[in-house]
Design a protein around this motif. Sequence first.
Motif, PDB file in Angstrom:
ATOM      1  N   PRO A  60     -15.107  -3.404  64.607  1.00 62.37           N
ATOM      2  CA  PRO A  60     -15.852  -2.176  64.882  1.00 62.37           C
ATOM      3  C   PRO A  60     -14.982  -1.144  65.585  1.00 62.37           C
ATOM      4  O   PRO A  60     -14.018  -1.481  66.276  1.00 62.37           O
ATOM      5  CB  PRO A  60     -16.990  -2.653  65.786  1.00 62.37           C
ATOM      6  N   ALA A  61     -15.321   0.092  65.406  1.00 63.45           N
ATOM      7  CA  ALA A  61     -14.538   1.177  66.009  1.00 63.45           C
ATOM      8  C   ALA A  61     -14.595   1.077  67.530  1.00 63.45           C
ATOM      9  O   ALA A  61     -15.652   0.925  68.129  1.00 63.45           O
ATOM     10  CB  ALA A  61     -15.082   2.529  65.547  1.00 63.45           C
ATOM     11  N   GLY A  62     -13.449   1.190  68.148  1.00 65.12           N
ATOM     12  CA  GLY A  62     -13.367   1.163  69.609  1.00 65.12           C
ATOM     13  C   GLY A  62     -13.250  -0.217  70.223  1.00 65.12           C
ATOM     14  O   GLY A  62     -13.026  -0.324  71.437  1.00 65.12           O
ATOM     15  N   TRP A  63     -13.394  -1.286  69.427  1.00 62.99           N
ATOM     16  CA  TRP A  63     -13.343  -2.634  69.996  1.00 62.99           C
ATOM     17  C   TRP A  63     -11.958  -2.948  70.560  1.00 62.99           C
ATOM     18  O   TRP A  63     -11.837  -3.415  71.687  1.00 62.99           O
ATOM     19  CB  TRP A  63     -13.712  -3.664  68.933  1.00 62.99           C
ATOM     20  N   GLN A  64     -10.922  -2.698  69.784  1.00 60.76           N
ATOM     21  CA  GLN A  64      -9.567  -2.975  70.249  1.00 60.76           C
ATOM     22  C   GLN A  64      -9.205  -2.113  71.441  1.00 60.76           C
ATOM     23  O   GLN A  64      -8.504  -2.560  72.361  1.00 60.76           O
ATOM     24  CB  GLN A  64      -8.567  -2.753  69.110  1.00 60.76           C
ATOM     25  N   ALA A  65      -9.675  -0.880  71.453  1.00 58.48           N
ATOM     26  CA  ALA A  65      -9.383   0.003  72.589  1.00 58.48           C
ATOM     27  C   ALA A  65     -10.018  -0.522  73.872  1.00 58.48           C
ATOM     28  O   ALA A  65      -9.407  -0.459  74.952  1.00 58.48           O
ATOM     29  CB  ALA A  65      -9.879   1.420  72.294  1.00 58.48           C
ATOM     30  N   ASP A  66     -11.235  -1.051  73.769  1.00 57.12           N
ATOM     31  CA  ASP A  66     -11.898  -1.618  74.947  1.00 57.12           C
ATOM     32  C   ASP A  66     -11.151  -2.846  75.464  1.00 57.12           C
ATOM     33  O   ASP A  66     -11.000  -3.034  76.676  1.00 57.12           O
ATOM     34  CB  ASP A  66     -13.341  -1.992  74.601  1.00 57.12           C
ATOM     35  N   VAL A  67     -10.682  -3.683  74.554  1.00 56.06           N
ATOM     36  CA  VAL A  67      -9.939  -4.878  74.956  1.00 56.06           C
ATOM     37  C   VAL A  67      -8.620  -4.492  75.622  1.00 56.06           C
ATOM     38  O   VAL A  67      -8.247  -5.054  76.667  1.00 56.06           O
ATOM     39  CB  VAL A  67      -9.688  -5.788  73.743  1.00 56.06           C
ATOM     40  N   ASP A  68      -7.920  -3.542  75.056  1.00 53.77           N
ATOM     41  CA  ASP A  68      -6.650  -3.108  75.639  1.00 53.77           C
ATOM     42  C   ASP A  68      -6.851  -2.500  77.021  1.00 53.77           C
ATOM     43  O   ASP A  68      -6.045  -2.728  77.936  1.00 53.77           O
ATOM     44  CB  ASP A  68      -5.967  -2.093  74.716  1.00 53.77           C
ATOM     45  N   ALA A  69      -7.930  -1.741  77.186  1.00 52.82           N
ATOM     46  CA  ALA A  69      -8.204  -1.136  78.490  1.00 52.82           C
ATOM     47  C   ALA A  69      -8.522  -2.196  79.539  1.00 52.82           C
ATOM     48  O   ALA A  69      -8.083  -2.103  80.690  1.00 52.82           O
ATOM     49  CB  ALA A  69      -9.361  -0.143  78.365  1.00 52.82           C
ATOM     50  N   ALA A  70      -9.272  -3.215  79.136  1.00 56.94           N
ATOM     51  CA  ALA A  70      -9.599  -4.297  80.068  1.00 56.94           C
ATOM     52  C   ALA A  70      -8.350  -5.067  80.474  1.00 56.94           C
ATOM     53  O   ALA A  70      -8.169  -5.417  81.647  1.00 56.94           O
ATOM     54  CB  ALA A  70     -10.625  -5.226  79.431  1.00 56.94           C
ATOM     55  N   ARG A  71      -7.486  -5.331  79.528  1.00 58.56           N
ATOM     56  CA  ARG A  71      -6.253  -6.059  79.838  1.00 58.56           C
ATOM     57  C   ARG A  71      -5.345  -5.243  80.750  1.00 58.56           C
ATOM     58  O   ARG A  71      -4.726  -5.790  81.677  1.00 58.56           O
ATOM     59  CB  ARG A  71      -5.525  -6.407  78.540  1.00 58.56           C
TER      60      ARG A  71
END
Length: 214
Positions: A60-71
Amino acid sequence: MQNATITVVLGVDARPNQLEALAREAQTRGAHLIVLLLSETPAVPVYSMGVGELSTYSLPAGWQADVDAAREAVEKQRAEFSLYLTDQGASADVRAVCGDASALRNTVARAGLTCDAVLIGTDLREDKRLFEDIVHAALFESAAPVLLNTAQAKVALTRNRSSSHGKRAFPPRERPAPLCQSCAMRGRLPWRFSTRSRSRPMTGKTPVPMSPLG
């Protein structure tokens, strides 16, 4: 506890100064701290996984961005904790753990197998579901005692043989005495074969069981 290893489990809202008293007490007692900073990320949606050899992922759109931000956030938090504990002179190893709920549970369970006690920070209570998962993993999937609601560092690092309820705070890992082979066999077999002179003479047939054990 002298020269012990304490695993401290904290969440994303924890701050380094929360460990000031614990770091000072650990330094006095020669204890080593393993600090786990947990950051939960959304799991990969099941529907995003393709079926077949030629299929592809459809995240889904934005999923990878959320994971990268959390990391990135938990890695920054790890650096702050590591620097703070170094300045305090404490022996500590700070680890950033970023993943879904299952990965976080497994990390805490494995850590509890290689330390003397697991201390779970109160900041994890902000997420009730995650807090319950972590406590369950520490209690039932590891071998170390679990400390909750411990505000005083001295209490956390003191091995109390008895508590206010008359129970040991740190129960010893006692193992039952091993049974000898004959006792173990007697516990499993209700009948025995007599090899003494009163047994029936061997005639090439299968021995007949004698009287049961008393």
